[in-house]
Design a protein around this motif. Sequence first.
Motif, short mmCIF file in Angstrom:
data_model
loop_
_atom_site.label_atom_id
_atom_site.label_comp_id
_atom_site.label_asym_id
_atom_site.label_seq_id
_atom_site.Cartn_x
_atom_site.Cartn_y
_atom_site.Cartn_z
N SER A 136 55.98 -9.19 74.80
CA SER A 136 55.12 -8.29 75.57
C SER A 136 55.90 -7.13 76.16
O SER A 136 55.44 -5.99 76.14
CB SER A 136 54.43 -9.08 76.69
OG SER A 136 53.65 -8.23 77.49
N ILE A 137 57.11 -7.42 76.67
CA ILE A 137 57.95 -6.37 77.25
C ILE A 137 58.36 -5.36 76.18
O ILE A 137 58.33 -4.15 76.40
CB ILE A 137 59.19 -6.98 77.93
CG1 ILE A 137 58.78 -7.77 79.18
CG2 ILE A 137 60.20 -5.89 78.30
CD1 ILE A 137 59.90 -8.57 79.80
N LEU B 263 55.68 2.81 75.99
CA LEU B 263 56.17 3.70 77.04
C LEU B 263 56.98 4.84 76.45
O LEU B 263 56.83 6.00 76.86
CB LEU B 263 57.02 2.92 78.04
CG LEU B 263 57.62 3.72 79.21
CD1 LEU B 263 56.53 4.24 80.12
CD2 LEU B 263 58.61 2.86 80.00
N PHE B 264 57.84 4.52 75.49
CA PHE B 264 58.72 5.52 74.89
C PHE B 264 58.12 6.13 73.62
O PHE B 264 58.80 6.88 72.93
CB PHE B 264 60.09 4.93 74.59
CG PHE B 264 60.81 4.43 75.80
CD1 PHE B 264 60.92 5.22 76.93
CD2 PHE B 264 61.38 3.17 75.82
CE1 PHE B 264 61.59 4.77 78.06
CE2 PHE B 264 62.06 2.72 76.94
CZ PHE B 264 62.15 3.51 78.07
N THR C 6 45.62 5.67 74.16
CA THR C 6 46.69 5.51 75.16
C THR C 6 46.38 4.44 76.20
O THR C 6 47.17 4.22 77.11
CB THR C 6 46.94 6.84 75.89
OG1 THR C 6 45.71 7.30 76.47
CG2 THR C 6 47.46 7.90 74.93
N LYS C 7 45.26 3.76 76.05
CA LYS C 7 44.82 2.84 77.10
C LYS C 7 45.68 1.58 77.20
O LYS C 7 45.58 0.83 78.19
CB LYS C 7 43.36 2.45 76.90
CG LYS C 7 43.09 1.63 75.64
CD LYS C 7 41.61 1.35 75.48
CE LYS C 7 41.33 0.50 74.24
NZ LYS C 7 39.88 0.26 74.08
N ASN C 8 46.52 1.32 76.20
CA ASN C 8 47.39 0.13 76.24
C ASN C 8 48.79 0.42 76.76
O ASN C 8 49.64 -0.48 76.78
CB ASN C 8 47.47 -0.50 74.84
CG ASN C 8 46.16 -1.11 74.40
OD1 ASN C 8 45.43 -1.69 75.21
ND2 ASN C 8 45.83 -0.96 73.12
N ARG C 9 49.03 1.65 77.14
CA ARG C 9 50.34 1.97 77.69
C ARG C 9 50.57 1.21 78.99
O ARG C 9 49.62 0.99 79.76
CB ARG C 9 50.47 3.48 77.91
CG ARG C 9 50.60 4.26 76.61
CD ARG C 9 50.67 5.75 76.82
NE ARG C 9 50.80 6.45 75.54
CZ ARG C 9 50.71 7.77 75.40
NH1 ARG C 9 50.48 8.54 76.46
NH2 ARG C 9 50.85 8.32 74.21
N PRO C 10 51.81 0.78 79.25
CA PRO C 10 52.06 -0.07 80.43
C PRO C 10 51.73 0.60 81.75
O PRO C 10 51.49 -0.09 82.75
CB PRO C 10 53.56 -0.37 80.32
CG PRO C 10 54.12 0.68 79.43
CD PRO C 10 53.02 1.01 78.47
N THR C 11 51.71 1.94 81.78
CA THR C 11 51.30 2.63 83.00
C THR C 11 49.81 2.44 83.26
O THR C 11 49.37 2.47 84.41
CB THR C 11 51.61 4.14 82.87
OG1 THR C 11 51.14 4.59 81.59
CG2 THR C 11 53.09 4.42 83.02
N GLY D 217 49.21 -1.55 83.93
CA GLY D 217 49.84 -2.00 85.16
C GLY D 217 51.02 -2.92 84.93
O GLY D 217 51.62 -3.44 85.89
N ASN D 218 51.39 -3.12 83.65
CA ASN D 218 52.55 -3.97 83.35
C ASN D 218 53.84 -3.37 83.92
O ASN D 218 54.77 -4.09 84.28
CB ASN D 218 52.69 -4.17 81.85
CG ASN D 218 51.57 -5.03 81.29
OD1 ASN D 218 50.84 -5.69 82.03
ND2 ASN D 218 51.41 -5.03 79.98
N PHE D 219 53.90 -2.04 83.97
CA PHE D 219 54.98 -1.33 84.66
C PHE D 219 54.35 -0.51 85.77
O PHE D 219 53.35 0.18 85.54
CB PHE D 219 55.73 -0.39 83.71
CG PHE D 219 56.62 -1.06 82.71
CD1 PHE D 219 56.76 -2.43 82.67
CD2 PHE D 219 57.34 -0.31 81.79
CE1 PHE D 219 57.57 -3.06 81.74
CE2 PHE D 219 58.16 -0.91 80.87
CZ PHE D 219 58.27 -2.29 80.84
N SER D 220 54.92 -0.56 86.94
CA SER D 220 54.41 0.27 88.03
C SER D 220 54.82 1.72 87.80
O SER D 220 55.79 2.00 87.09
CB SER D 220 54.94 -0.22 89.37
OG SER D 220 56.33 0.08 89.49
#
Length: 309
Positions: free
Chosen positions: A25-26, A33-34, A100-105, A108-111
């Motif tokens: 997942s990470i 993210l990148f 883009t809805k699955n981006r961690p931002t 909420g997976n990344f703050s």
Amino acid sequence: MSNNEIPSLQKDGRSILSNQRNISSIMTDLKLLFKANVLTANVLPVFAGFWLALHFSNASFSANLDVFLLTIFGSTMVIAGALALNNWYDVDIDTVMDRTKNRPTVTGNFSLKQVLTIGISLTGVGFILLLFTTSEAAIYAFIGWFTYCFPYTMWSKRKYTFNTVIGSVSGAVTPMIGWTAIAPGFQRVPMILFLILFIFQMPHTFAIAVKKYKEYKAAGVAMLPVVRGLSVTKRQMVIYIACLFPLPFFLATLGTTFIVIATLLNVGWLIVSISGFFTKDDLKWAHVNFLYSVNYITIMFLTMIIVTL
């Protein structure tokens, strides 16, 4: 084995599977993210610029291996930092768009604080590494980073259709970073590489904007087809692709093979683009254009490398 040991083994097995899922997942979040595909696409021209600078300077790759590693790692970190900062700033419109809805931002997976810290940290380390090559390479990297983060992401993207022009500058400096790590940048070859990438990105981005027309419109992003319509977008795509035709001939020192392949690629893309005036399925046409553009730039830069081996 006792019955008491079986639940313990089952628990350990579940723990291992859980850890594997967390790692997976990470990694998925980091790729999003990148923007892994965008990052890779930007690193290839850095390598091509570096390789061609060695070729035209009659320099040895092995003798410059340390410079190569600094250039690749440094530029990759700067680009990744810019992409992370773009995600940090664009979280509101990324929430609206399906692509883009699955981006961690968004998930909420990344703050947002974590993403901001990652973006700034990678950028800083990247610039430090590039400064160990040449100051000119670091300057071109800064131009690309600054243009992408501020004039593009934070100013023009949501307001003006020329956001694509500004965004194209940031992508077009990548071969200049690689070249100037070895040789001065004010020469014909690196400048033509810049122009190829700059012009290429216009129809490439327009194809994406047509594909994702509804999403960009819902998010309020001022892409050309959203603001001016498809017919204007199609005309501009043809004009930009036509502007690519003379550029390979300024790289005649790469040989006839390169010129022939580059010209055939240009002819093929122009035909695909013109077919848009006669198509009944704009989404399918835009998708074909997008796929062609991705393969176009990949083949173009790989050919530059191969013919100089």
